[in-house]
Design a protein around this motif. Structure first.
Motif, short mmCIF file in Angstrom:
data_model
loop_
_atom_site.label_atom_id
_atom_site.label_comp_id
_atom_site.label_asym_id
_atom_site.label_seq_id
_atom_site.Cartn_x
_atom_site.Cartn_y
_atom_site.Cartn_z
N LYS A 1 0.95 -1.33 0.15
CA LYS A 1 0.11 0.04 0.02
C LYS A 1 0.75 1.15 0.01
O LYS A 1 0.58 2.18 -0.62
CB LYS A 1 -0.94 0.04 1.25
N PRO A 2 1.78 1.27 0.87
CA PRO A 2 2.76 2.74 1.03
C PRO A 2 3.54 2.97 -0.63
O PRO A 2 3.38 3.99 -0.80
CB PRO A 2 3.73 2.23 2.02
N LEU B 1 2.33 1.91 -3.39
CA LEU B 1 1.37 2.13 -4.68
C LEU B 1 0.88 3.81 -4.22
O LEU B 1 0.70 4.21 -5.20
CB LEU B 1 0.10 1.31 -4.26
N GLN B 2 0.56 4.10 -2.81
CA GLN B 2 0.43 5.52 -2.73
C GLN B 2 1.43 6.36 -3.24
O GLN B 2 1.11 7.58 -3.76
CB GLN B 2 0.09 5.62 -1.40
N MET B 3 2.70 5.96 -3.12
CA MET B 3 3.67 6.88 -3.66
C MET B 3 3.45 7.08 -5.21
O MET B 3 4.01 8.10 -5.67
CB MET B 3 5.06 6.50 -2.95
N LYS C 1 1.26 6.95 -6.95
CA LYS C 1 0.09 7.61 -7.53
C LYS C 1 0.53 9.07 -7.55
O LYS C 1 -0.03 9.87 -8.37
CB LYS C 1 -1.04 7.48 -6.36
N LEU C 2 1.51 9.55 -6.62
CA LEU C 2 1.90 10.96 -6.75
C LEU C 2 3.01 11.33 -7.72
O LEU C 2 3.01 12.49 -8.04
CB LEU C 2 2.49 11.31 -5.17
N GLN D 1 3.15 9.38 -10.85
CA GLN D 1 2.44 8.69 -11.81
C GLN D 1 2.69 9.28 -13.07
O GLN D 1 3.46 8.58 -14.15
CB GLN D 1 1.02 8.38 -11.85
#
Length: 268
Positions: free
Chosen positions: A155-156, A158-160, A162-163, A165
């Motif tokens: 999760k961490p 994938l969240q990074m 997204k920022l 991408q």
């Protein structure tokens, strides 16, 4: 030593590299034996020197024999582990094929297992880059254009992603891709230096305490996302890749958009 103008400059060497160089040199040269003629008076200092040289020669012979035996054992063990890894990879692929066939015969859909490994490549430079994406790219060790790193899917991460991408492209590498990257573009981080993986001893010195003694061990740990994936991935220097042949398609658009670009998840 390297020439620079009129004199010489000393190139920095890591302690481990220097130690392995000294050991290699020590194994090549013999300790000289002093001979004394019969009946000749031998000074006390010469006697001490002869005794010391004999002790050193015996210690060196023992150390070289032990190092050679240990090297042969490690090579044999690595060969056996490599064969086990190949069997593990082929068994896993056969299992997936059997499950797909079973689902097809039963009229069901087979859900592919979720990927555990990502390979991320930076496709944008530093011009007009806002501070937050720049910091995230720095945390992901993507500091230069066309740098690539292996990351664990969680999760961490994938969240990074997204920022950042619009500035990276990534996908799920196959075993062939991981192996080609490590063998062709692999460099290790030893004492903050970029050292080529030209010998298994480089990997053993850095990751031996985690049970990784060679290139195939490193590839297996990365591809299977093993318990020491963090140490293995951090040991690998970010891959310096080339631009794609023929250039990028369109950096402004995502790979999954209607127009079809380059950034984002390629899922392959």
């Amino acid at each position: 030593f390297g020439s620079s103008g009129s004199g010489f400059c000393v190139l920095p060497l890591s302690l481990q590299t220097l130690a392995s160089f000294v050991l290699a040199m020590a194994a090549r040269y013999m300790i000289l034996k002093d001979t004394v003629a019969e009946g000749a008076a031998v000074p006390e200092k010469v006697k001490l020197k002869i005794t010391r040289d004999a002790t050193l020669a015996k210690e060196k012979e023992t150390a070289v024999a032990a190092a050679k035996k240990d090297h042969e054992e490690q090579r044999a063990a690595l060969k056996n582990r490599t064969q086990q890894y190949e069997k593990e990879y082929s068994d896993y692929q056969k299992k997936l094929i059997d499950l797909r066939r079973e689902a097809k015969l039963g009229g069901n859909f087979f859900v592919e297992p979720e990927a555990k490994l990502l390979f991320v490549v930076r496709i944008v430079g530093i011009i007009k880059l806002s501070p937050k994406p720049r910091k995230v790219l720095q945390l992901l060790r993507l500091k230069q254009l066309h740098n690539g790193v292996f990351l664990k899917v969680n999760k961490p991460i994938l969240q990074m992603l997204k920022l950042v991408q619009p500035y990276v492209t990534y996908g799920y590498p196959s075993l062939k891709t991981v192996r080609a990257l490590v063998y062709k573009r692999g460099y290790g981080k030893v004492s903050k230096q970029r050292i080529p993986l030209s010998d298994n001893s480089v990997i053993t010195n850095a990751l031996g305490k985690h049970g990784i003694y060679g290139t195939e061990d490193l590839i297996h740990e990365i591809y299977t996302v093993g318990p020491h994936f963090k140490q293995a991935a951090n040991f690998l220097w970010p891959f310096k890749l080339s631009a794609p042949r023929g250039g990028f398609k369109c950096k402004r658009h995502g790979y999954c958009e209607m127009k079809g670009g380059d950034w984002g998840n390629r899922e392959e």
